[in-house]
Write a protein that holds these residues in place. Structure first.
Motif, mmCIF file in Angstrom:
data_model
loop_
_atom_site.group_PDB
_atom_site.id
_atom_site.type_symbol
_atom_site.label_atom_id
_atom_site.label_comp_id
_atom_site.label_asym_id
_atom_site.label_seq_id
_atom_site.Cartn_x
_atom_site.Cartn_y
_atom_site.Cartn_z
ATOM 1 N N HIS A 233 2.272 11.039 8.880
ATOM 2 C CA HIS A 233 3.007 11.808 7.879
ATOM 3 C C HIS A 233 4.086 12.698 8.525
ATOM 4 N N THR B 270 7.975 11.905 7.670
ATOM 5 C CA THR B 270 8.791 12.962 7.056
ATOM 6 C C THR B 270 9.950 13.355 7.967
ATOM 7 N N TYR C 93 13.475 6.652 5.420
ATOM 8 C CA TYR C 93 12.546 7.441 4.608
ATOM 9 C C TYR C 93 12.225 6.758 3.284
ATOM 10 N N GLU C 94 13.241 6.120 2.689
ATOM 11 C CA GLU C 94 13.031 5.430 1.407
ATOM 12 C C GLU C 94 11.991 4.320 1.561
ATOM 13 N N ILE D 147 8.520 5.942 1.725
ATOM 14 C CA ILE D 147 8.082 6.387 0.399
ATOM 15 C C ILE D 147 7.683 5.192 -0.475
ATOM 16 N N TYR E 272 4.259 4.317 0.408
ATOM 17 C CA TYR E 272 3.283 5.266 -0.136
ATOM 18 C C TYR E 272 3.086 5.077 -1.638
ATOM 19 N N GLN E 273 4.108 4.489 -2.302
ATOM 20 C CA GLN E 273 4.002 4.289 -3.754
ATOM 21 C C GLN E 273 3.230 3.025 -4.117
ATOM 22 N N MET F 247 -1.778 4.396 -2.627
ATOM 23 C CA MET F 247 -2.132 5.424 -3.615
ATOM 24 C C MET F 247 -3.649 5.561 -3.742
ATOM 25 N N GLU G 63 -4.580 7.558 -0.889
ATOM 26 C CA GLU G 63 -4.228 8.957 -1.138
ATOM 27 C C GLU G 63 -5.367 9.678 -1.861
ATOM 28 N N MET H 201 -4.334 11.589 -10.127
ATOM 29 C CA MET H 201 -3.685 10.626 -9.231
ATOM 30 C C MET H 201 -3.916 9.192 -9.702
ATOM 31 N N HIS I 177 2.473 4.258 -13.186
ATOM 32 C CA HIS I 177 3.635 3.805 -12.422
ATOM 33 C C HIS I 177 3.522 2.372 -11.913
ATOM 34 N N ASN I 178 2.319 1.966 -11.501
ATOM 35 C CA ASN I 178 2.202 0.661 -10.854
ATOM 36 C C ASN I 178 1.697 -0.441 -11.779
#
Lengths: 141, 130
Positions: A44, A48, A58-59, A62, A65-66, A71, A74, A129, A136-137
């Motif tokens: 992390h 970051t 970075y994109e 992310i 992570y999505q 998730m 997470e 979460m 979202h997914n």
């Protein structure tokens, strides 16, 4: 190397064979949650840092992570952070303020309380979460 | 149950300091990390986070200080924890020292990378203001 392997085996066998019930379980879970959080933390900090060093990367981080597996990870990570924190406070409290209260019956009770507090704190976070993950997914995709 | 308390004076060495560090930093880390996780993972969520979000956050001095504290406390706590776990598995004094040095260098390098990223963002913001 041979001595290293044998000391590794000795320690691992001790970790498994020791029958210390609650105190044993909290020791093992404290180590696993700590090392797990550290592994994530290491990654992390570096991901970051790409915000400054390689912004285009970075994109990608992310996006990873999505993804669904991350998730789910997470949600597990948040349990690790909560349990490690609650149990750490328990240890620090006894060590620093009540060293005389380190006894087996007291510890068994406080470990059970620690697990209960951790789960109660984790459930609402896990719900939010998991909700975000489904929205979202799965629903939005 | 009879209280069996004996007073010992721990030697003033690195391991005594490290033992205390784990407890004091741990107490600080609970609010520090939990607030960070609550905001970023639970309330904001990873789907709302992108480059602009981080740049915006690091544009605020308060969050920069927060993230520097987070970096300093979490990683030093975690890497010292790794060293303590490694002492459980590695019993030879020479190997212990070697592993401790590897962990120390790794901690120093990665902390520096993180700190540069946060502080450079500060420098950029200052330049934009002037």
């Amino acid at each position: 190397m041979a001595t290293f392997i044998s000391s590794l085996q000795t320690t691992l066998k001790g970790y498994v064979a020791y029958r210390g019930r609650e105190g044993h379980i909290s020791f093992i879970v404290h180590r696993i949650t700590g090392l797990g959080t550290l592994l994530f933390l290491l990654v992390h900090i570096l991901d970051t840092s790409t915000v400054y060093f390689f912004p285009s990367l970075y994109e990608h981080a992310i996006a990873l992570y999505q993804s669904t597996p991350f998730m789910l990870g997470e949600i597990v990570l948040v349990f690790c952070v909560i349990f490690h924190g609650v149990n750490g406070l328990r240890i620090a409290w006894y060590d620093m303020f009540r060293p005389g209260a380190w006894n087996i019956t007291g510890q068994r009770k406080s470990v059970r309380t620690t697990f209960m507090i951790s789960i109660v704190l984790w459930l609402p976070a896990a719900y939010l979460m998991a909700r975000s993950l489904i929205i979202h997914n799965f629903l939005d995709a | 149950m009879t209280a069996n308390i004996r007073t010992v004076t721990p030697p003033k060495n690195f391991d005594t300091f490290a033992w205390k560090w784990m407890r004091y930093s741990g107490i600080v880390l609970v609010p520090l990390v939990w607030i960070h996780v609550l905001i970023q993972d639970v309330l904001v969520g990873v789907h709302a986070i992108d480059l602009d979000y981080v740049v915006l956050r690091w544009g605020m001095i308060g969050w920069q200080v927060y993230d520097i504290l987070l970096l300093a406390f979490t990683f030093a706590h975690g890497m010292n924890g790794l060293r303590q776990v490694s002492n459980d598995f590695i019993h030879a004094e020479k190997a212990r020292k070697a592993v401790a040095w590897i962990i120390f260098v790794l901690w120093l390098v990665i902390s520096a990378i993180g700190a540069i990223a946060i502080l450079a963002a500060a420098a950029k913001n200052l330049a934009a203001v002037q």
